[in-house]
Design a protein around this motif. Structure first.
Motif, PDB file in Angstrom:
ATOM      1  N   VAL A   5       0.846  -1.220   0.084  1.00  0.00           N
ATOM      2  CA  VAL A   5       0.101  -0.156  -0.155  1.00  0.00           C
ATOM      3  C   VAL A   5       1.027   1.214  -0.034  1.00  0.00           C
ATOM      4  O   VAL A   5       1.612   1.451   1.031  1.00  0.00           O
ATOM      5  CB  VAL A   5      -0.990   0.113   1.339  1.00  0.00           C
ATOM      6  CG1 VAL A   5      -1.727   1.114   1.253  1.00  0.00           C
ATOM      7  CG2 VAL A   5      -1.831  -1.047   1.190  1.00  0.00           C
ATOM      8  N   TYR A  95       4.462   3.378  -8.282  1.00  0.00           N
ATOM      9  CA  TYR A  95       4.058   2.381  -7.676  1.00  0.00           C
ATOM     10  C   TYR A  95       5.507   1.663  -6.954  1.00  0.00           C
ATOM     11  O   TYR A  95       6.523   1.852  -7.347  1.00  0.00           O
ATOM     12  CB  TYR A  95       3.796   1.280  -8.873  1.00  0.00           C
ATOM     13  CG  TYR A  95       2.815   1.583  -9.814  1.00  0.00           C
ATOM     14  CD1 TYR A  95       2.890   2.545 -10.961  1.00  0.00           C
ATOM     15  CD2 TYR A  95       1.509   1.256  -9.472  1.00  0.00           C
ATOM     16  CE1 TYR A  95       1.665   2.669 -11.510  1.00  0.00           C
ATOM     17  CE2 TYR A  95       0.402   1.356 -10.321  1.00  0.00           C
ATOM     18  CZ  TYR A  95       0.554   2.185 -11.393  1.00  0.00           C
ATOM     19  OH  TYR A  95      -0.481   2.608 -12.077  1.00  0.00           O
ATOM     20  N   TRP A 114       2.973  -5.926  -6.455  1.00  0.00           N
ATOM     21  CA  TRP A 114       2.915  -4.172  -6.789  1.00  0.00           C
ATOM     22  C   TRP A 114       1.735  -3.676  -5.897  1.00  0.00           C
ATOM     23  O   TRP A 114       0.760  -4.223  -5.372  1.00  0.00           O
ATOM     24  CB  TRP A 114       2.563  -4.268  -8.384  1.00  0.00           C
ATOM     25  CG  TRP A 114       3.692  -4.746  -9.311  1.00  0.00           C
ATOM     26  CD1 TRP A 114       3.718  -5.974  -9.611  1.00  0.00           C
ATOM     27  CD2 TRP A 114       4.634  -3.976  -9.875  1.00  0.00           C
ATOM     28  NE1 TRP A 114       5.306  -5.785 -10.675  1.00  0.00           N
ATOM     29  CE2 TRP A 114       5.386  -4.553 -10.525  1.00  0.00           C
ATOM     30  CE3 TRP A 114       4.598  -2.341  -9.692  1.00  0.00           C
ATOM     31  CZ2 TRP A 114       6.538  -3.958 -11.491  1.00  0.00           C
ATOM     32  CZ3 TRP A 114       5.490  -1.879 -10.673  1.00  0.00           C
ATOM     33  CH2 TRP A 114       6.744  -2.633 -11.373  1.00  0.00           C
ATOM     34  N   GLY A 115       2.132  -2.417  -5.578  1.00  0.00           N
ATOM     35  CA  GLY A 115       1.026  -1.823  -4.894  1.00  0.00           C
ATOM     36  C   GLY A 115      -0.054  -1.021  -5.895  1.00  0.00           C
ATOM     37  O   GLY A 115       0.138  -1.250  -7.211  1.00  0.00           O
ATOM     38  N   GLN A 116      -0.850  -0.362  -5.535  1.00  0.00           N
ATOM     39  CA  GLN A 116      -1.937   0.228  -6.304  1.00  0.00           C
ATOM     40  C   GLN A 116      -1.441   1.587  -6.911  1.00  0.00           C
ATOM     41  O   GLN A 116      -2.174   1.921  -7.876  1.00  0.00           O
ATOM     42  CB  GLN A 116      -3.432   0.428  -5.632  1.00  0.00           C
ATOM     43  CG  GLN A 116      -3.352   1.664  -4.743  1.00  0.00           C
ATOM     44  CD  GLN A 116      -2.305   1.753  -3.631  1.00  0.00           C
ATOM     45  OE1 GLN A 116      -1.928   0.598  -3.124  1.00  0.00           O
ATOM     46  NE2 GLN A 116      -2.320   3.099  -3.014  1.00  0.00           N
ATOM     47  N   THR A 118       0.147   5.747  -6.303  1.00  0.00           N
ATOM     48  CA  THR A 118      -0.194   6.860  -5.605  1.00  0.00           C
ATOM     49  C   THR A 118       0.105   7.972  -6.594  1.00  0.00           C
ATOM     50  O   THR A 118       1.293   7.899  -7.235  1.00  0.00           O
ATOM     51  CB  THR A 118       0.549   6.997  -4.359  1.00  0.00           C
ATOM     52  OG1 THR A 118       0.024   8.245  -3.829  1.00  0.00           O
ATOM     53  CG2 THR A 118       1.920   6.885  -4.391  1.00  0.00           C
TER      54      THR A 118
END
Length: 124
Positions: A5, A95, A114-116, A118
């Motif tokens: 996150v 990411y 992988w993150g979502q 920002t």
């Protein structure tokens, strides 16, 4: 399943700073390669910075060298990206990514988690 996150993105004026964070749901970062990538609208994803899981060495894209600093806190399972002297061309979705292996790579296909993302927007 490992969850990444990201946080810390936002809108900033050129010359300003932001610090991105990426927190893992488990001890993903210990001994493993981790990295930041970014993707601007209409462009392919590109490597920004990474940390080797072998020796903790840090790596940067030429475009951010001297302005960005990557670090990690294993106790907090968190990866950081300090971004200074931001430019409009830094505008992108950022990411974080983690690999199962320890070898550093600037290739996104080498990373397994992988993150979502920002959003970072730098105004001129």
């Amino acid at each position: 399943q490992v969850l990444l996150v990201e946080s810390g993105g936002g809108l900033v004026q050129a010359g300003g700073s932001l610090r991105l964070s990426c927190t893992a749901s488990g001890p993903l970062f210990r001994g493993r390669a981790i990295a930041w990538f970014r993707q601007a609208a209409g462009s392919s994803r590109e490597f920004v910075s990474g940390i080797s899981g072998m020796d903790g060495g840090t790596y940067y894209a030429d475009s951010v060298k001297g302005r960005f600093t990557v670090s990690r806190d294993n106790a907090k399972n968190t990866l950081y990206l300090q971004m200074n002297s931001l430019r409009p061309e830094d505008t992108a979705v950022y990411y974080c990514a983690g690999a199962l292996g320890s070898y550093y790579s600037a290739e996104d296909y080498r990373y397994d988690y992988w993150g979502q993302g920002t959003q970072v927007t730098v105004s001129s």
